[in-house]
Design a protein around this motif. Sequence first.
Motif, PDB file in Angstrom:
ATOM      1  N   LEU A 236       0.835  -1.209   0.000  1.00 30.16           N
ATOM      2  CA  LEU A 236       0.000   0.000   0.000  1.00 30.16           C
ATOM      3  C   LEU A 236       0.866   1.255   0.000  1.00 30.16           C
ATOM      4  O   LEU A 236       0.567   2.241  -0.691  1.00 30.16           O
ATOM      5  N   ALA A 237       1.947   1.239   0.773  1.00 32.12           N
ATOM      6  CA  ALA A 237       2.836   2.402   0.811  1.00 32.12           C
ATOM      7  C   ALA A 237       3.498   2.627  -0.550  1.00 32.12           C
ATOM      8  O   ALA A 237       3.627   3.775  -1.007  1.00 32.12           O
ATOM      9  N   ILE A 238       3.906   1.544  -1.213  1.00 29.59           N
ATOM     10  CA  ILE A 238       4.540   1.690  -2.536  1.00 29.59           C
ATOM     11  C   ILE A 238       3.506   2.153  -3.560  1.00 29.59           C
ATOM     12  O   ILE A 238       3.818   2.967  -4.450  1.00 29.59           O
ATOM     13  N   ASN A 239       2.271   1.649  -3.460  1.00 30.89           N
ATOM     14  CA  ASN A 239       1.208   2.154  -4.330  1.00 30.89           C
ATOM     15  C   ASN A 239       1.045   3.661  -4.165  1.00 30.89           C
ATOM     16  O   ASN A 239       0.853   4.403  -5.140  1.00 30.89           O
ATOM     17  N   ILE A 383       9.168   2.862  -9.975  1.00 32.60           N
ATOM     18  CA  ILE A 383       8.747   2.536  -8.606  1.00 32.60           C
ATOM     19  C   ILE A 383       8.062   1.165  -8.577  1.00 32.60           C
ATOM     20  O   ILE A 383       8.226   0.391  -7.631  1.00 32.60           O
ATOM     21  N   PHE A 384       7.292   0.861  -9.625  1.00 31.18           N
ATOM     22  CA  PHE A 384       6.696  -0.477  -9.718  1.00 31.18           C
ATOM     23  C   PHE A 384       7.782  -1.550  -9.695  1.00 31.18           C
ATOM     24  O   PHE A 384       7.660  -2.567  -8.994  1.00 31.18           O
ATOM     25  N   ALA A 385       8.851  -1.338 -10.456  1.00 30.56           N
ATOM     26  CA  ALA A 385       9.933  -2.321 -10.518  1.00 30.56           C
ATOM     27  C   ALA A 385      10.599  -2.474  -9.155  1.00 30.56           C
ATOM     28  O   ALA A 385      10.863  -3.600  -8.695  1.00 30.56           O
ATOM     29  N   LEU A 386      10.870  -1.364  -8.486  1.00 26.30           N
ATOM     30  CA  LEU A 386      11.473  -1.427  -7.153  1.00 26.30           C
ATOM     31  C   LEU A 386      10.552  -2.146  -6.178  1.00 26.30           C
ATOM     32  O   LEU A 386      10.998  -2.963  -5.366  1.00 26.30           O
ATOM     33  N   LEU A 410       8.819 -12.434 -13.402  1.00 23.97           N
ATOM     34  CA  LEU A 410       8.408 -11.092 -12.986  1.00 23.97           C
ATOM     35  C   LEU A 410       9.595 -10.321 -12.409  1.00 23.97           C
ATOM     36  O   LEU A 410       9.728  -9.113 -12.627  1.00 23.97           O
ATOM     37  N   ALA A 411      10.457 -11.009 -11.673  1.00 24.52           N
ATOM     38  CA  ALA A 411      11.657 -10.359 -11.154  1.00 24.52           C
ATOM     39  C   ALA A 411      12.565  -9.913 -12.295  1.00 24.52           C
ATOM     40  O   ALA A 411      13.159  -8.826 -12.249  1.00 24.52           O
ATOM     41  N   GLY A 412      12.672 -10.759 -13.333  1.00 24.34           N
ATOM     42  CA  GLY A 412      13.470 -10.367 -14.499  1.00 24.34           C
ATOM     43  C   GLY A 412      12.905  -9.136 -15.189  1.00 24.34           C
ATOM     44  O   GLY A 412      13.644  -8.223 -15.569  1.00 24.34           O
ATOM     45  N   VAL A 413      11.589  -9.094 -15.355  1.00 20.73           N
ATOM     46  CA  VAL A 413      10.948  -7.920 -15.954  1.00 20.73           C
ATOM     47  C   VAL A 413      11.222  -6.677 -15.117  1.00 20.73           C
ATOM     48  O   VAL A 413      11.583  -5.618 -15.631  1.00 20.73           O
ATOM     49  N   ALA A 414      11.050  -6.813 -13.786  1.00 20.36           N
ATOM     50  CA  ALA A 414      11.265  -5.668 -12.905  1.00 20.36           C
ATOM     51  C   ALA A 414      12.700  -5.164 -12.988  1.00 20.36           C
ATOM     52  O   ALA A 414      12.952  -3.950 -13.038  1.00 20.36           O
ATOM     53  N   ALA A 415      13.658  -6.079 -13.017  1.00 21.03           N
ATOM     54  CA  ALA A 415      15.059  -5.666 -13.137  1.00 21.03           C
ATOM     55  C   ALA A 415      15.298  -4.923 -14.449  1.00 21.03           C
ATOM     56  O   ALA A 415      16.012  -3.916 -14.485  1.00 21.03           O
ATOM     57  N   GLY A 416      14.696  -5.405 -15.531  1.00 21.69           N
ATOM     58  CA  GLY A 416      14.858  -4.730 -16.814  1.00 21.69           C
ATOM     59  C   GLY A 416      14.210  -3.356 -16.838  1.00 21.69           C
ATOM     60  O   GLY A 416      14.732  -2.415 -17.457  1.00 21.69           O
TER      61      GLY A 416
END
Length: 434
Positions: A236-239, A383-386, A410-416
Amino acid sequence: MVLGGGGSPSPKAEIIVQLGFVAALGAWLWWAPKHGFAQLNDIPKPLIWLGAALLALPLIQLVPLPPAIWQALPGRDLQQASLGLVGAQDSWRPLSISPPRTLAALLALVPAVALMWAAASLPSRDRRFVILAIAAVAVAGAALGALQLAGGDGAFQLYELSHRGWLTAFHANRNAAVDVLLIGSLALSACFAGKSMPGPVARRRIPILLAGQGVLLLAAILTGSRMGILLILPVLAINAMILKSVGMGKMLDIALRAAAVLVAAMLALPWLLSGNARLAEVASRFDVAGDARILLWRDTVAAIEAFFPVGSGIGTFPVAFGPYESFESLSPASINRAHNDYLEFLLEAGLLAPVLIALGACALFAAGRKAWRECPWDRAPQIFALGTLAVIALHSFVDYPLRNMAIACLAGVAAGLLSATRQSPEARREAESE
């Protein structure tokens, strides 16, 4: 995200994903540069080195070694005695104590690394489309989970070996399901914030966002995953951070108030949920007095000490852990994971585990810092990736999310997505018109 949730007990669907990505990666590396699309030069060097290091580790562990070397490695006494029964103790053997498992782990790494490189090469507009796809599949998983709970007795569950009686969506494991639902919540906010909208249009879409978030977070609670439910608060905080990045102060207030209500509700859980059998069952899972993870971690540490500093080989935890399992932790169910990805990685990779974790953190920090400085129009995806990587990293202390292919991808996508990108012409025209 649909086929990668079975885990090692249900490998058939994962094999389709693995082999498909091997072919896709090879075709992409050959075809895309010739047609002016993504090139390796477009990918930040830290991410290239990180991906290469991840793939190199199991490859190195599969290289055959002469008997004088592998027999001298720590933790090989039982392996040497077993091979001696068939007269093969003097054969060449790799560092991995189970080469087939390490090869399977290598194939499982290919999709995640390929997605990291591919996502890093995408323009800004296409990154938003990928995030939209993640949100859509997560919502579809929540809908499937509603059918699972309504049907009862394993109805609509995709895998025979699964957490029965709980919402698992496209997964066999409720802990993996909750991670995808939480990441979907972040993706939904990033989709909403990723494209600038006039004030009246944004206000009309707020109910859609709130409804989607409610569905995903309620589904997360109904997985019964304790750590997943606790992770709702940081999500929720990251959202709120995602929405604040585009100046949506009202949505920030709503998110913070929702977080406060959720905290109060969780503090009063035993009383508030006593009238609802399903939610009361969720609340009862927070009694951790008899949690077997403590014994499991203790035995894993004993196995780590036996194989340190070279490790037993990626993917070999069940084989390496067995001789060090204590009588107190014995159960009818076989133990195939340490329920702590950091300990499991340390057992399998030895001293290279903390080195690779540090290398990964530095690579992601370098790529993310550059993107944050150079690409202010992509703040929501960043921020979504983090947030995605934070959810996975936190859950890894008590589970093994990265051993699930869907979450690894999903972790790979976020890192990219942490890499910098040029602003698309459409986005530039939108920014200039405001």
